[in-house]
Design a protein around this motif. Sequence first.
Motif, PDB file in Angstrom:
ATOM      1  N   PHE A  62      30.348  -4.027 -16.372  1.00 22.33           N
ATOM      2  CA  PHE A  62      30.358  -4.226 -14.928  1.00 22.33           C
ATOM      3  C   PHE A  62      31.776  -4.385 -14.392  1.00 22.33           C
ATOM      4  O   PHE A  62      32.146  -3.797 -13.367  1.00 22.33           O
ATOM      5  N   SER A  63      32.600  -5.180 -15.077  1.00 25.55           N
ATOM      6  CA  SER A  63      33.973  -5.376 -14.610  1.00 25.55           C
ATOM      7  C   SER A  63      34.786  -4.095 -14.739  1.00 25.55           C
ATOM      8  O   SER A  63      35.714  -3.854 -13.955  1.00 25.55           O
ATOM      9  N   GLY A  64      34.442  -3.246 -15.727  1.00 23.65           N
ATOM     10  CA  GLY A  64      35.083  -1.940 -15.807  1.00 23.65           C
ATOM     11  C   GLY A  64      34.773  -1.099 -14.576  1.00 23.65           C
ATOM     12  O   GLY A  64      35.642  -0.385 -14.052  1.00 23.65           O
ATOM     13  N   LEU A  65      33.536  -1.183 -14.111  1.00 20.36           N
ATOM     14  CA  LEU A  65      33.173  -0.517 -12.860  1.00 20.36           C
ATOM     15  C   LEU A  65      33.984  -1.080 -11.698  1.00 20.36           C
ATOM     16  O   LEU A  65      34.487  -0.328 -10.849  1.00 20.36           O
ATOM     17  N   MET A  66      34.140  -2.390 -11.649  1.00 20.71           N
ATOM     18  CA  MET A  66      34.898  -3.009 -10.568  1.00 20.71           C
ATOM     19  C   MET A  66      36.375  -2.601 -10.589  1.00 20.71           C
ATOM     20  O   MET A  66      37.048  -2.612  -9.554  1.00 20.71           O
ATOM     21  N   SER A  67      36.900  -2.243 -11.764  1.00 20.71           N
ATOM     22  CA  SER A  67      38.302  -1.828 -11.856  1.00 20.71           C
ATOM     23  C   SER A  67      38.585  -0.575 -11.041  1.00 20.71           C
ATOM     24  O   SER A  67      39.731  -0.323 -10.656  1.00 20.71           O
ATOM     25  N   MET A  68      37.552   0.226 -10.779  1.00 19.85           N
ATOM     26  CA  MET A  68      37.724   1.451 -10.003  1.00 19.85           C
ATOM     27  C   MET A  68      37.703   1.193  -8.503  1.00 19.85           C
ATOM     28  O   MET A  68      37.841   2.136  -7.716  1.00 19.85           O
ATOM     29  N   ASN A  69      37.497  -0.071  -8.099  1.00 21.12           N
ATOM     30  CA  ASN A  69      37.474  -0.420  -6.679  1.00 21.12           C
ATOM     31  C   ASN A  69      36.545   0.520  -5.910  1.00 21.12           C
ATOM     32  O   ASN A  69      36.973   1.203  -4.967  1.00 21.12           O
ATOM     33  N   PRO A  70      35.268   0.589  -6.302  1.00 21.94           N
ATOM     34  CA  PRO A  70      34.360   1.552  -5.669  1.00 21.94           C
ATOM     35  C   PRO A  70      34.221   1.328  -4.172  1.00 21.94           C
ATOM     36  O   PRO A  70      34.021   0.193  -3.723  1.00 21.94           O
ATOM     37  N   LEU A  71      34.381   2.412  -3.421  1.00 25.69           N
ATOM     38  CA  LEU A  71      34.282   2.385  -1.956  1.00 25.69           C
ATOM     39  C   LEU A  71      35.283   1.430  -1.310  1.00 25.69           C
ATOM     40  O   LEU A  71      35.110   1.004  -0.171  1.00 25.69           O
ATOM     41  N   GLY A  72      36.358   1.098  -2.056  1.00 29.12           N
ATOM     42  CA  GLY A  72      37.400   0.235  -1.507  1.00 29.12           C
ATOM     43  C   GLY A  72      36.957  -1.184  -1.226  1.00 29.12           C
ATOM     44  O   GLY A  72      37.494  -1.844  -0.326  1.00 29.12           O
ATOM     45  N   VAL A  73      36.006  -1.688  -2.011  1.00 25.30           N
ATOM     46  CA  VAL A  73      35.455  -3.020  -1.722  1.00 25.30           C
ATOM     47  C   VAL A  73      36.484  -4.130  -1.929  1.00 25.30           C
ATOM     48  O   VAL A  73      36.320  -5.233  -1.384  1.00 25.30           O
ATOM     49  N   PHE A  74      37.533  -3.864  -2.698  1.00 25.36           N
ATOM     50  CA  PHE A  74      38.530  -4.895  -2.944  1.00 25.36           C
ATOM     51  C   PHE A  74      39.847  -4.617  -2.222  1.00 25.36           C
ATOM     52  O   PHE A  74      40.891  -5.139  -2.597  1.00 25.36           O
ATOM     53  N   SER A  75      39.792  -3.797  -1.194  1.00 26.20           N
ATOM     54  CA  SER A  75      40.977  -3.508  -0.387  1.00 26.20           C
ATOM     55  C   SER A  75      40.790  -4.124   0.989  1.00 26.20           C
ATOM     56  O   SER A  75      39.744  -3.925   1.618  1.00 26.20           O
ATOM     57  N   SER A  76      41.773  -4.859   1.443  1.00 24.52           N
ATOM     58  CA  SER A  76      41.682  -5.503   2.753  1.00 24.52           C
ATOM     59  C   SER A  76      41.479  -4.459   3.831  1.00 24.52           C
ATOM     60  O   SER A  76      42.046  -3.369   3.783  1.00 24.52           O
ATOM     61  N   SER A  77      40.660  -4.795   4.803  1.00 23.60           N
ATOM     62  CA  SER A  77      40.280  -3.830   5.834  1.00 23.60           C
ATOM     63  C   SER A  77      41.440  -3.449   6.745  1.00 23.60           C
ATOM     64  O   SER A  77      41.419  -2.423   7.395  1.00 23.60           O
ATOM     65  N   ARG A  78      42.474  -4.266   6.800  1.00 26.69           N
ATOM     66  CA  ARG A  78      43.620  -3.935   7.643  1.00 26.69           C
ATOM     67  C   ARG A  78      44.871  -4.561   7.044  1.00 26.69           C
ATOM     68  O   ARG A  78      44.816  -5.512   6.273  1.00 26.69           O
ATOM     69  N   ALA A  79      45.995  -3.955   7.406  1.00 25.51           N
ATOM     70  CA  ALA A  79      47.265  -4.488   6.924  1.00 25.51           C
ATOM     71  C   ALA A  79      47.572  -5.784   7.664  1.00 25.51           C
ATOM     72  O   ALA A  79      47.781  -5.796   8.883  1.00 25.51           O
ATOM     73  N   SER A  80      47.585  -6.890   6.951  1.00 30.46           N
ATOM     74  CA  SER A  80      47.755  -8.189   7.607  1.00 30.46           C
ATOM     75  C   SER A  80      49.211  -8.641   7.650  1.00 30.46           C
ATOM     76  O   SER A  80      49.558  -9.544   8.405  1.00 30.46           O
ATOM     77  N   LEU A  81      50.067  -8.015   6.840  1.00 28.15           N
ATOM     78  CA  LEU A  81      51.477  -8.395   6.812  1.00 28.15           C
ATOM     79  C   LEU A  81      52.348  -7.214   7.221  1.00 28.15           C
ATOM     80  O   LEU A  81      52.047  -6.064   6.914  1.00 28.15           O
ATOM     81  N   ASP A  82      53.426  -7.514   7.925  1.00 31.54           N
ATOM     82  CA  ASP A  82      54.376  -6.502   8.370  1.00 31.54           C
ATOM     83  C   ASP A  82      55.705  -6.769   7.677  1.00 31.54           C
ATOM     84  O   ASP A  82      56.463  -7.652   8.085  1.00 31.54           O
ATOM     85  N   VAL A  83      55.981  -5.989   6.632  1.00 28.09           N
ATOM     86  CA  VAL A  83      57.208  -6.201   5.872  1.00 28.09           C
ATOM     87  C   VAL A  83      58.429  -5.892   6.723  1.00 28.09           C
ATOM     88  O   VAL A  83      59.499  -6.494   6.540  1.00 28.09           O
ATOM     89  N   ALA A  84      58.304  -4.972   7.680  1.00 32.23           N
ATOM     90  CA  ALA A  84      59.434  -4.636   8.542  1.00 32.23           C
ATOM     91  C   ALA A  84      59.886  -5.859   9.357  1.00 32.23           C
ATOM     92  O   ALA A  84      61.083  -6.053   9.595  1.00 32.23           O
ATOM     93  N   ARG A  85      58.941  -6.684   9.758  1.00 33.44           N
ATOM     94  CA  ARG A  85      59.298  -7.919  10.481  1.00 33.44           C
ATOM     95  C   ARG A  85      60.049  -8.873   9.558  1.00 33.44           C
ATOM     96  O   ARG A  85      60.950  -9.597   9.994  1.00 33.44           O
ATOM     97  N   TYR A  86      59.668  -8.883   8.301  1.00 30.28           N
ATOM     98  CA  TYR A  86      60.343  -9.734   7.313  1.00 30.28           C
ATOM     99  C   TYR A  86      61.771  -9.247   7.088  1.00 30.28           C
ATOM    100  O   TYR A  86      62.706 -10.050   6.978  1.00 30.28           O
ATOM    101  N   GLN A  87      61.939  -7.941   7.031  1.00 29.39           N
ATOM    102  CA  GLN A  87      63.274  -7.400   6.803  1.00 29.39           C
ATOM    103  C   GLN A  87      64.174  -7.541   8.019  1.00 29.39           C
ATOM    104  O   GLN A  87      65.376  -7.736   7.886  1.00 29.39           O
ATOM    105  N   GLY A  88      63.597  -7.439   9.195  1.00 29.53           N
ATOM    106  CA  GLY A  88      64.386  -7.572  10.411  1.00 29.53           C
ATOM    107  C   GLY A  88      65.096  -6.289  10.769  1.00 29.53           C
ATOM    108  O   GLY A  88      64.897  -5.231  10.152  1.00 29.53           O
ATOM    109  N   VAL A  89      65.959  -6.363  11.778  1.00 30.11           N
ATOM    110  CA  VAL A  89      66.694  -5.191  12.256  1.00 30.11           C
ATOM    111  C   VAL A  89      67.675  -4.746  11.178  1.00 30.11           C
ATOM    112  O   VAL A  89      68.072  -5.513  10.297  1.00 30.11           O
TER     113      VAL A  89
END
Length: 531
Positions: free
Chosen positions: A272-299
């Motif tokens: 079962f965990s081998g199946l989960m390693s494939m991230n089927p249908l993106g179930v383990f991917s956040s639905s939206r980008a919550s962090l903005d690295v560009a803001r962290y880096q700045g101008v």
Amino acid sequence: MSLRSTAKRWTYLTHRWLGIGGCLLMLLWFVSGMVMLFVGYPKLTPAERLAPLPALVDARGWQALSVLPEAVRQAPERVVLTTLRGEPAYVVRSGANVGAWSAHTGQALPPVSAQLAEVSAAQFAGGPAFVGAMPLDEDRWTHSRALDPHRPLYRVGVGGAQPGDVYVSSRTGEVVLDAPRLQQRWNYVGAWLHWLYFLRMQSEDPVWTWTVIVLSALCTVAAISGVVVGIWRWRFRGQYRSGSKTPYQEPWMRWHHLIGLMASAFVFTWIFSGLMSMNPLGVFSSSRASLDVARYQGVVPVDAGVIAQPAALLAAVHTPRFVPVEIQWRRIGGELFAVVLDGNADSRVVRERGGALQVSTAFGAEWLRGRVAAMSEARLRGFTILQAPDAYFYPRAAEAMNGAAVRRFPVAMADFDDAEATRVYVDLATGDPLLTLGKRERAGRWLFSFLHSWDLPAMLRQHSARLVVLLLLSLAGTALCATATVIGYRRLRMTLRHKRRHAHHARSQRVDTATSNSAIATPTKAAMRPK
């Protein structure tokens, strides 16, 4: 037939035929999984990459960052001064683009030829590089998406302490992967077999992805139905007429039942965990980008001043115990910093203050906290400095799947009060965000990494005991699948024999019927004589 009887019958049939179809595949997964405990898929760890680099010592005449083209300096992801093709060079990466410029002249380095790739490979391996570097886009060891900016690659055979193949970027001439020959051979019965890479044609292959997902899902159903059937057939109270608690007297069936009861939970969770390693249908991917690295880096800061001068940086950090081999420039909060590394992957942080360079071993925690908070519009609800691994951020051995990931301490752990409950781990030594987790990624950590690898930090600290337990359980899984293979082969042979016998019987009946009809339809000679 009642609903209960129908459900039981279909459970038995499901386990029987999915087991017959998947037993050999699961057997290969267990055998190759044991190999992977000792030998991993080829990868280049940061320590392996830095160790062969020559020291950056005499920087007289080297150009500053300002020599790079204006378009390149606008928003680079990273600028690195290292040694390429035997000379100091700037490597600039921005998204999927990567290029190299000479530190002597500031001119773009010419395309990498086979001969230049052989020079880079020989320097990396510390031994001879065999003539005949082969250009390729992808092969069985180079499926990683991280290699995409460097394609096509050159594959160069090398000698030295670990003979094998070295892969060189055609864009910059960097060594991006090494695959020792011994590691390659073990991988044919290890990771390459385990991940069914013989079916994978390219780094992004949806056919391979869904093939593995479907096969893993079917094997998971076979495993869970086996658990149910095994419990049904076990006499918890009383015994069968044979005096045993299992109804099976035939040795293969008996051992399959007994081993299955003992190891079924482990077998099910591993499949079962081998199946989960494939991230089927993106179930383990956040639905939206919550962090903005560009803001962290700045101008984009002005890349002028003493911080942009390689000679000044090397003079500031060089000591008998710290000999630089690479300089990495990065921006945080709109300020330019230099991270200098030696051949042991140790680092120094250099910043400019009032025209002078200040050297430290890490960024200040309070200063970094303010910059990390800019990553998200959500409130920063927690900022902790970790000195040891926790359940999500922990180092793994080089043979592990994520063995090349940087996991060092101390590290800053920041928690944001957003919908995803986002957590980010930031390296105090470099300022790099090393790991970002939302709710879904944290669930994937438990349903895949923990169930498949038993990689809690407390378990990893007991390395030998963990290894012994995993090997014993893997052997039990191997034995279970081996008995299933024998049972499945016998069942198929019996079924085919029955079908052949039935077909032969049907043909015999047709022949007999035809003969009888012929005898009835054909008059005898006596009947044909005139009376």
